[in-house]
Design a protein around this motif. Sequence first.
Motif, mmCIF file in Angstrom:
data_model
loop_
_atom_site.group_PDB
_atom_site.id
_atom_site.type_symbol
_atom_site.label_atom_id
_atom_site.label_comp_id
_atom_site.label_asym_id
_atom_site.label_seq_id
_atom_site.Cartn_x
_atom_site.Cartn_y
_atom_site.Cartn_z
ATOM 1 N N ALA B 454 0.842 -1.209 0.000
ATOM 2 C CA ALA B 454 0.000 0.000 0.000
ATOM 3 C C ALA B 454 0.874 1.256 0.000
ATOM 4 O O ALA B 454 0.635 2.190 -0.796
ATOM 5 N N VAL B 455 1.885 1.267 0.853
ATOM 6 C CA VAL B 455 2.758 2.441 0.915
ATOM 7 C C VAL B 455 3.493 2.616 -0.409
ATOM 8 O O VAL B 455 3.606 3.735 -0.948
ATOM 9 N N LEU B 457 2.583 1.675 -3.355
ATOM 10 C CA LEU B 457 1.645 2.109 -4.399
ATOM 11 C C LEU B 457 1.428 3.622 -4.333
ATOM 12 O O LEU B 457 1.491 4.328 -5.357
ATOM 13 N N VAL B 458 1.195 4.120 -3.144
ATOM 14 C CA VAL B 458 0.927 5.549 -2.989
ATOM 15 C C VAL B 458 2.197 6.360 -3.299
ATOM 16 O O VAL B 458 2.134 7.396 -3.967
ATOM 17 N N LEU B 461 2.521 6.647 -6.936
ATOM 18 C CA LEU B 461 1.574 7.624 -7.493
ATOM 19 C C LEU B 461 2.078 9.054 -7.303
ATOM 20 O O LEU B 461 2.054 9.868 -8.235
ATOM 21 N N VAL B 462 2.535 9.348 -6.092
ATOM 22 C CA VAL B 462 2.975 10.714 -5.789
ATOM 23 C C VAL B 462 4.225 11.058 -6.592
ATOM 24 O O VAL B 462 4.329 12.149 -7.177
ATOM 25 N N THR B 464 5.170 9.744 -9.388
ATOM 26 C CA THR B 464 4.780 9.892 -10.801
ATOM 27 C C THR B 464 4.177 11.270 -11.038
ATOM 28 O O THR B 464 4.523 11.969 -12.016
ATOM 29 N N ALA B 465 3.283 11.665 -10.138
ATOM 30 C CA ALA B 465 2.636 12.974 -10.284
ATOM 31 C C ALA B 465 3.666 14.092 -10.234
ATOM 32 O O ALA B 465 3.642 15.018 -11.069
ATOM 33 N N ALA B 466 4.583 13.979 -9.298
ATOM 34 C CA ALA B 466 5.589 15.045 -9.151
ATOM 35 C C ALA B 466 6.502 15.093 -10.376
ATOM 36 O O ALA B 466 6.810 16.175 -10.900
ATOM 37 N N ARG B 468 5.925 13.996 -13.445
ATOM 38 C CA ARG B 468 5.208 14.456 -14.644
ATOM 39 C C ARG B 468 5.018 15.967 -14.608
ATOM 40 O O ARG B 468 5.113 16.644 -15.610
ATOM 41 N N GLY B 469 4.782 16.473 -13.418
ATOM 42 C CA GLY B 469 4.630 17.923 -13.265
ATOM 43 C C GLY B 469 5.918 18.642 -13.626
ATOM 44 O O GLY B 469 5.922 19.655 -14.319
ATOM 45 N N ARG B 472 6.546 18.654 -17.425
ATOM 46 C CA ARG B 472 5.693 19.623 -18.127
ATOM 47 C C ARG B 472 6.181 21.039 -17.918
ATOM 48 O O ARG B 472 6.164 21.856 -18.827
ATOM 49 N N SER B 473 6.634 21.316 -16.655
ATOM 50 C CA SER B 473 7.036 22.700 -16.389
ATOM 51 C C SER B 473 8.311 23.057 -17.131
ATOM 52 O O SER B 473 8.615 24.213 -17.338
#
Lengths: 547, 474
Positions: B454-455, B457-458, B461-462, B464-466, B468-469, B472-473
């Motif tokens: 669970a840890v 996985l999260v 996700l975080v 990946t989000a960071a 990808r951000g 893009r920037s």
Amino acid sequence: MNLPGAPTAVLPGQRRGHRDDPARRRLPPPGSWLRALRRRRWTVAAALAAIAGLALLVRSWRIDFFGFNSDEVVYAGQAASLAGNPGYTDLFPVFRAHPMLFQALLSPLFRAGEAGMSGRWAVAVIGVLTVLAVYPLGARLYNRRVGLLAALLLAVMPYHVIVTRQILLDGPMVLLSTLTFYCMVRYVQEQREVWYLATAGMLGLTMLAKETSVVLAGSLYAFLALTPAVRRPVRATLLALPALVVVFAAHPVSQALAGRSDSGRNYLVWQLFRRPNHPMSFYLENVPTAIGVLLLVAAAGGLWWARRHSSWRETLLLSWIAVPVVFFQLWPVKGFQYLLPVAVPVVLLGARALVLLPVPARLRWPGRGAPARPVPARAGRLIRLAAVALVASTLAASSWDAVSHQGRTTFLAGSGGVPGGREVGRWLTEHTPEGSVILTLGPSMSNIVRFYSQRQSYGLSVSPNPLHRNPSYVPLNNPDGWLRNNNLHYVVWDAFSARRSPFFADRLMTLVRRYHGRVVHTEYVGTPGASGRVTPVPVVVVYEVRP
Amino acid sequence: MIRPTHVPSSAAASRWARRTTHVALLACLALSAGPSAALARPAPTPGGATPAPGTPAPTPRTATPVEHFIFLMQENHTFDNYFGTRPGVDGLPKDACMPVKRGVPKPCVAPFHIGKLGAIDLDHSADAFRTQYNGGRMDGFVEGVSKQGKDGRMAMAYYDERDLPYYWNVADEYVLFDRFFSSSNSGSIRNHMYRVTGGPGATGKAETIPAQGWGDIPTIFDRLEEAGISWKFYVQNYDPTITFRSRVEEENIDRGAQVIWVPLLAYARYVDDPRLSSKIVDLDEYYTDAARGDLPAVSFIAPAGNSEHPPGNIGSGQNLVRALLTQLMRSPDWSSSAFLWSYDDWGGWYDHVTPPQIDRYGYGFRVPALLVSPYARRGYVDSTTLDFTSALKFIEVNWGVKPLASRDAKAQTFLGAFDFAAPPRPGVLLSAERVSVALHRPDPRPVYASYAVAVGLVAALVVTAALRGRRRSR
């Protein structure tokens, strides 16, 4: 990218250079701002280090002065039992009411010997991490100054300090809920679905720390419902919910794989039908003073005087506060630490208010007939600084008082360690034969005694009716018979339980008298009298009993 | 917080310091061996010096670390009746089957678990012994009971760990004797007299308390008095009005057995001399003495209703023993104590071991006996041939007092049941349940694995989000 309906002007104190800040396009030449940025980073890092140091100081000051309270021994006992610590495996079941994320994290610390203060240190560090996590949140929502000030306020807020000095699930839960909040803010600001997914996943992790944080899903829903400007992609929502479920599934799956699938259901039934444990006024009486009245006033005042500048940020912060408050106010079972998640949005709102504190541009000095004069900018800064100092110092003073007190004869669950509990447990270990069985007044002291003495213990007040007791507690249907048959060897009376349940206190003392009770040990706390003289007051008494 | 008050701790430390001396003394005892006269010497004073005249008499020293000996006598069971099915002991033979009539092998009654059958008071007189013993053929246990008009098969009933969980737990942890015989081949009166005098008391055929009492037959308590060694006789539900003067026959008054079980109450001097009679006290005093660390050197205990005498409840007898041991283990005196309990006669129950007949009066059949002490060997089965006078012998050896009669002078004692070279063991309050409830500890691996997934996985996700951000920037 600008959000549709997002503010087009930067609020006073709003973070500059933000994606939703129109001024971002008017950046100065790179050479000068790069140097300034680096300088600012070092300043921020130094300030954060100082705040973290302060946070750690108040969370660790005399951290071991009192032993664990009932909740702490349960979580520490679970962790020790999970780790296979032979002193606890027979006395503390691994699975009880809550998921095991934090206990699993603690368990390597408790593999052998007495499960001690390392658990509290772990929570204190988690508390400091929460303080640090508030900074990027505040900086992202408003600006660095708000972030730093919010971190400072949380560092010294008595509510957060008290809870993050104990082995409770709420400290880790609030760290994770803060990260959930952060992910949500990133989603709103960047409108990338992956942040939406991350928010759901992080909320699932928060629920793995303590399942009651599911109420924060309500906060997110309320925010999204109240903020039509924020995009709600159907696809992302369809993915986010399973992400949350998959992450949270670690709890039931681990129980099922470990062979204990029914424990959680038992607790759910009990929680749904148990009687209220506090009056409706409980939170009003206990939480505002713990959060800090001045801070609450500042947060509310800020919302009022900057109401024209309110945006999705305040909606999100208020949703994060309102939903848990309403939910736990209506929920019959109340606990001091249950509202801790609201601490983070409160410090953010308070910090915003203090940074935004309106100082009149012109003042008419009293006693002079002259026209109003402009207030110097420096004076405005000084006034704001004084307000910050006032709020922060009152919080710090309250925290310092809370962590420095010598013990009281009353005890509010979740508000700290229990005076005398650890000492009595250790006394029992050293002075009673192995195999001694102990009767306490209530289940809380029973937990503490069991944890520290590693002797079996039972609470007299545990109801024989399964609907009215925690599924982990074993009732004594006939304590008189147990004593008569020499199955109970010691009786422990404590002032904290006696104050809560005078009926059972009377009954306990009847049994003590009937079975030749003999005082063998007493724990005291010093209580200052009217003259200021400290009088020792017994808080825990151990009786030896026999048929 | 104010520091707590503590109950004064035991004097164990100082006793422990003397343990080495005790071991040395024991070695001397072993060297001087057998002859009771040698054993009867007063224990030497430190350094061998004789106290100067006029100086206060020193506290009598003990030859072993045992400074408090407690001897409880319960009632009417044999070893096989209580422990015959216990592994590792000289218990019930597999092919045991007791003829209904002596000398006629069939029909016979095999030992059986008493189950829910109620125990009955089987005949346990000298006559019954003779029938059951049958000149050493040991084939009259059923007949010995049935000829009294009772169900003779009951003699073959036995109890086991289901009925005696506490005693069996004690045997696991401490010492069980499997060759401990009742001293007399008759009933209670002689056996209790052997317990305190080393002799049968009533000689000849009659087994009764003389109307004038036991006269001047010396008791172990006389010896202790002479040597200035403290003692008490604790009596459950003690009624000082019941003495040999108020009781002629057991049936004359209620609770007349008190005079049999406390033979001192059939002595004029113990009844009339306030100094001596003050040492015969209610059992309640045992608890307070033990709690204060004031147990005398030698304590004898007599039960009342909790004696396990059939048809009495054996569970209540266990409760009594458990309460006595619990208090002893909580006492500051525990670290220098030994608690022995046995059963005054066989009660009519079957036992397969032929008792040696060392003189006219005994031995009787084997009886259960257990020893609990911080020095007792753990889970030890002692097969030394012993009887009640072995307890007297232990007192005589330990405190250096003279034997009372030929039986105790010749008796073996149970020193082998102790391990004085080891430090005293802390007390363990044993459960009254035979099988402790073992909690099933869940397998921790799925717990760790599930939460790690669970840890992870999260975190993925975080991150990946960071990332990808950032991309893009750029």
